[in-house]
Design an enzyme around this catalytic site. Structure first.
Site, PDB file in Angstrom:
ATOM      1  N   GLU A 119      36.179 -12.050   6.139  1.00 14.44           N
ATOM      2  CA  GLU A 119      35.224 -12.036   7.270  1.00 14.44           C
ATOM      3  C   GLU A 119      33.967 -11.365   7.172  1.00 14.44           C
ATOM      4  OE1 GLU A 119      39.286 -11.369  10.046  1.00 14.44           O
ATOM      5  OE2 GLU A 119      37.710  -9.398   9.662  1.00 14.44           O
TER       6      GLU A 119
ATOM      7  N   CYS B  61      26.883  -8.077   7.957  1.00  8.24           N
ATOM      8  CA  CYS B  61      27.779  -7.137   6.989  1.00  8.24           C
ATOM      9  C   CYS B  61      28.674  -8.161   6.045  1.00  8.24           C
ATOM     10  CB  CYS B  61      28.613  -6.558   8.014  1.00  8.24           C
ATOM     11  SG  CYS B  61      29.727  -5.344   7.312  1.00  8.24           S
TER      12      CYS B  61
ATOM     13  N   CYS C 278      41.465  -5.189  -0.641  1.00 10.50           N
ATOM     14  CA  CYS C 278      40.758  -3.846  -1.301  1.00 10.50           C
ATOM     15  C   CYS C 278      41.871  -3.123  -2.077  1.00 10.50           C
ATOM     16  CB  CYS C 278      40.169  -3.050  -0.301  1.00 10.50           C
ATOM     17  SG  CYS C 278      39.257  -1.727  -0.849  1.00 10.50           S
TER      18      CYS C 278
ATOM     19  N   CYS D  40      42.516   3.158   2.053  1.00  9.47           N
ATOM     20  CA  CYS D  40      42.316   4.316   2.885  1.00  9.47           C
ATOM     21  C   CYS D  40      43.017   4.172   4.119  1.00  9.47           C
ATOM     22  CB  CYS D  40      41.030   4.111   3.250  1.00  9.47           C
ATOM     23  SG  CYS D  40      39.617   4.126   2.064  1.00  9.47           S
TER      24      CYS D  40
ATOM     25  N   CYS E  79      41.778   2.066   7.362  1.00  8.57           N
ATOM     26  CA  CYS E  79      40.992   0.992   7.212  1.00  8.57           C
ATOM     27  C   CYS E  79      42.058  -0.372   7.224  1.00  8.57           C
ATOM     28  CB  CYS E  79      40.245   0.983   6.023  1.00  8.57           C
ATOM     29  SG  CYS E  79      39.315  -0.628   5.920  1.00  8.57           S
TER      30      CYS E  79
ATOM     31  N   GLY F 163      36.523  -5.173   1.239  1.00  9.89           N
ATOM     32  CA  GLY F 163      36.373  -4.859  -0.248  1.00  9.89           C
ATOM     33  C   GLY F 163      35.384  -3.628  -0.504  1.00  9.89           C
ATOM     34  N   GLU F 164      35.446  -3.053  -1.916  1.00 11.39           N
ATOM     35  CA  GLU F 164      34.634  -1.886  -2.571  1.00 11.39           C
ATOM     36  C   GLU F 164      33.760  -2.702  -3.330  1.00 11.39           C
ATOM     37  OE1 GLU F 164      34.142   0.939  -2.210  1.00 11.39           O
ATOM     38  OE2 GLU F 164      32.837   0.652  -4.026  1.00 11.39           O
TER      39      GLU F 164
ATOM     40  N   SER G 278      27.794   0.082   0.367  1.00 10.15           N
ATOM     41  CA  SER G 278      28.461   1.357   0.812  1.00 10.15           C
ATOM     42  C   SER G 278      29.830   1.375  -0.282  1.00 10.15           C
ATOM     43  CB  SER G 278      29.008   0.923   2.052  1.00 10.15           C
ATOM     44  OG  SER G 278      29.801   2.050   2.607  1.00 10.15           O
TER      45      SER G 278
ATOM     46  N   SER H 271      30.938   6.734   1.666  1.00 15.62           N
ATOM     47  CA  SER H 271      32.049   6.847   2.686  1.00 15.62           C
ATOM     48  C   SER H 271      32.889   8.204   2.447  1.00 15.62           C
ATOM     49  CB  SER H 271      32.925   5.720   2.697  1.00 15.62           C
ATOM     50  OG  SER H 271      32.363   4.590   2.892  1.00 15.62           O
ATOM     51  N   LEU H 272      32.008   9.364   2.829  1.00 12.44           N
ATOM     52  CA  LEU H 272      32.822  10.729   2.525  1.00 12.44           C
ATOM     53  C   LEU H 272      33.848  10.927   3.500  1.00 12.44           C
ATOM     54  CD1 LEU H 272      31.742  12.924   0.801  1.00 12.44           C
ATOM     55  CD2 LEU H 272      30.906  13.938   2.888  1.00 12.44           C
ATOM     56  N   HIS H 273      33.918  10.909   4.748  1.00 14.07           N
ATOM     57  CA  HIS H 273      35.007  11.201   5.893  1.00 14.07           C
ATOM     58  C   HIS H 273      35.862  12.483   5.854  1.00 14.07           C
ATOM     59  CE1 HIS H 273      34.026   6.957   6.410  1.00 14.07           C
ATOM     60  NE2 HIS H 273      34.834   6.372   5.411  1.00 14.07           N
TER      61      HIS H 273
ATOM     62  N   CYS I 200      33.791  -1.542  11.972  1.00 14.50           N
ATOM     63  CA  CYS I 200      34.012  -0.860  10.932  1.00 14.50           C
ATOM     64  C   CYS I 200      35.593  -0.780  10.594  1.00 14.50           C
ATOM     65  CB  CYS I 200      33.488   0.489  10.702  1.00 14.50           C
ATOM     66  SG  CYS I 200      31.699   0.468  11.174  1.00 14.50           S
TER      67      CYS I 200
END
Ligand code: SAH
Length: 344
Positions: free
Chosen positions: A91, A104, A111, A115, A118, A158-159, A190, A213-215, A332
Site C-alpha cells: 500500500e 508515503c 515487516c 511492533c 502496527c 516495512g522497515e 523513518s 520511531s521512538l515511542h 500511520c
C-alpha cells in the site's frame, strides 16, 4: 519474466546501453524518459534510436505498479493497493495538503519487527521490494494520477533500513535532477531504530531527513512496544542518533505515538523531553491509530493536548501529526497490504 529497467541506476543503464553497442549518452535520454516523462514503454522514447528501443524492450520492461484498488478518504487522502508480480500486495498513501503533496512509500511486503501497535508487522515479513517497485508507487501517483509530488516519506509498510541498498538507490533516483527531482530535504526516511544502518546512513552525509520511531523513553516500555529494542536498546539508539546529528549537522525528528495508559504519563513526558533536548530534535506526536485486534487506544484529546503543550513549554518543537485517512485505513500503522484489500 523481463526485469524492470527501473531496478538500475544511471551508471548501470549506461553499461546496458554500451553493451547494446550504443554511445553512453543514450542512457541519460532513456533515464529522462523513465522519470521525467513517465514512459512505461520503450517505443514511446522518440529521440532514442529505434534499434536501441527494440533491444531494451526485448530485455526489460518499464512498467510502474498497477493498483487493484484506490480508496479516497473524506480528508482527500488517497490510498493505493498495488498488486506485485508475485501476487503480493503493498500500500501507498498520497496526502494532499495546502502547499504540498506527500507520498508515503512502502519498502517491504510485511515487516520483521512486529511492533505491537502496527498492522504491517502483523503480516510477518514476506520480502523486500525491488527498486522498481519502490519507485513504481511514486511514479504511478505522479504520472497516472497526474499529481505533482513535493515530498516523499518512507513511512509505508516495512522497515526501510532493512532494505538498505534498494532504499539508497531509490532515493538517489528520486533526488536526481534528471530523475524525479525531489529535493533531499523533502525526502524522509523513518526507522524503528536499526542502529548500524543509522550510522551508515549518517556517513552518506545527505540532507535527507531522518525520523526515529521512538515511542517510549525508557527501555522497559520501548521493549514492550517494539521488540527491536531488545536488539538495539535506547542507549545504542541514542548514540547512533548523536552520531547522525554530529555527522550531518541535521536535526532528527522523533516520532512518538501516544497510547493510553502506556507511554503518556508524566515520567514518559519528561523522559521524552530529555532525549529531545539532547539532540534538539523535532517531535511529532501521533495519537495512536486504531488497528484491528488490538486493545490499545489513543489517550483523550485533553491528555494529548497536555502532552504536546508540556513539550512545548520545555522549549521543544513539538507538533501533533493528525493521522490522515483513518477512515480508509490509510493512517500511520494501518497499512496492511492484502489484509485490508477487499479483492485480495
Ligand atoms: N518501520 C519504519 C517505517 C514505518 S513508518 C518505522 O518504524 O519508522 C510508520 C510510522 O507509523 C512509524 O513511526 C510507526 O511507528 C507509526 N505507527 C505504526 N503503527 C501506528 C499506529 N497504530 N498508530 C500511529 N502510528 C503508528
Amino acid at each position: 519474466m523481463k526485469e524492470n529497467i527501473r531496478n538500475f541506476d544511471i551508471s548501470q543503464i549506461e553499461q546496458i546501453v554500451l553493451s547494446m553497442g550504443e554511445p553512453r549518452y543514450r542512457a541519460i535520454q532513456v533515464f529522462r524518459w523513465l522519470y521525467q516523462k513517465g514512459a512505461e514503454t520503450f517505443t514511446e522514447m522518440s529521440d532514442v534510436p529505434e534499434k536501441l528501443r527494440y533491444n531494451l524492450g526485448q530485455k526489460y520492461t518499464a512498467k510502474f505498479l498497477e493498483p487493484v484498488q484506490t480508496l479516497i478518504s473524506k480528508d482527500g487522502t488517497k490510498k493505493f493497493i498495488f498488486k506485485l508480480y508475485d501476487n503480493n500486495f503493498i500500500e501507498s498513501v498520497m496526502i494532499p495538503e495546502k502547499d504540498r503533496n506527500t507520498v508515503c512509500i512502502s519498502t517491504q511486503v510485511g515487516c520483521k519487527y512486529n511492533c505491537v501497535f502496527c498492522a504491517s508487522g502483523k503480516l510477518g515479513f514476506v520480502r523486500n521490494l525491488e527498486v522498481a517497485e519502490i519507485l513504481g508507487q511514486l511514479l504511478y501517483i505522479r504520472f497516472k494520477e497526474n499529481i505533482k509530488i513535493s515530498n516523499a516519506v518512507f513511512m509505508g509498510m516495512g522497515e526501510p533500513f532493512d532494505n538498505y541498498d534498494a532504499l539508497i538507490k531509490a532515493i538517489r533516483i528520486i533526488n536526481a535532477r534528471d530523475g524525479v527531482n525531489i529535493g533531499a530535504r523533502k525526502i524522509t526516511v523513518s526507522t524503528a531504530g536499526i542502529v548500524p544502518k543509522i550510522m551508515e546512513f549518517a556517513d552518506m552525509g545527505w540532507q535527507v531527513r531522518l525520523s526515529i520511531s521512538l515511542h517510549a523513553s525508557d527501555d522497559a516500555t520501548r521493549s514492550l512496544l517494539m521488540p527491536v529494542n531488545r536488539k538495539y536498546p535506547l542507549s545504542d539508539l541514542l548514540d547512533a542518533c548523536n552520531y547522525y546529528v554530529s555527522r550531518t549537522g541535521r536535526r532528527i525528528t522523533i516520532e512518538y505515538i501516544l497510547i493510553d495508559g502506556i507511554n503518556d504519563a508524566e515520567k514518559h513526558l519528561y523522559g521524552l523531553g530529555k532525549i529531545s533536548k539532547r539532540f534538539r530534535a523535532d517531535v511529532n506526536v501521533i495519537p495512536l491509530s486504531k488497528i484491528r485486534n488490538s486493545s490499545f487506544s489513543p489517550p483523550s484529546t485533553e491528555k494529548i493536548n497536555w502532552f504536546i503543550n508540556s513539550l512545548k513549554k520545555m522549549g521543544i518543537r513539538a507538533t501533533l501529526r493528525d493521522s490522515r485517512g483513518s477512515d480508509i485505513d490509510a493512517a500511520c500503522g494501518q497499512l496492511a497490504g492484502a489484509r485490508s484489500c477487499a479483492c485480495g
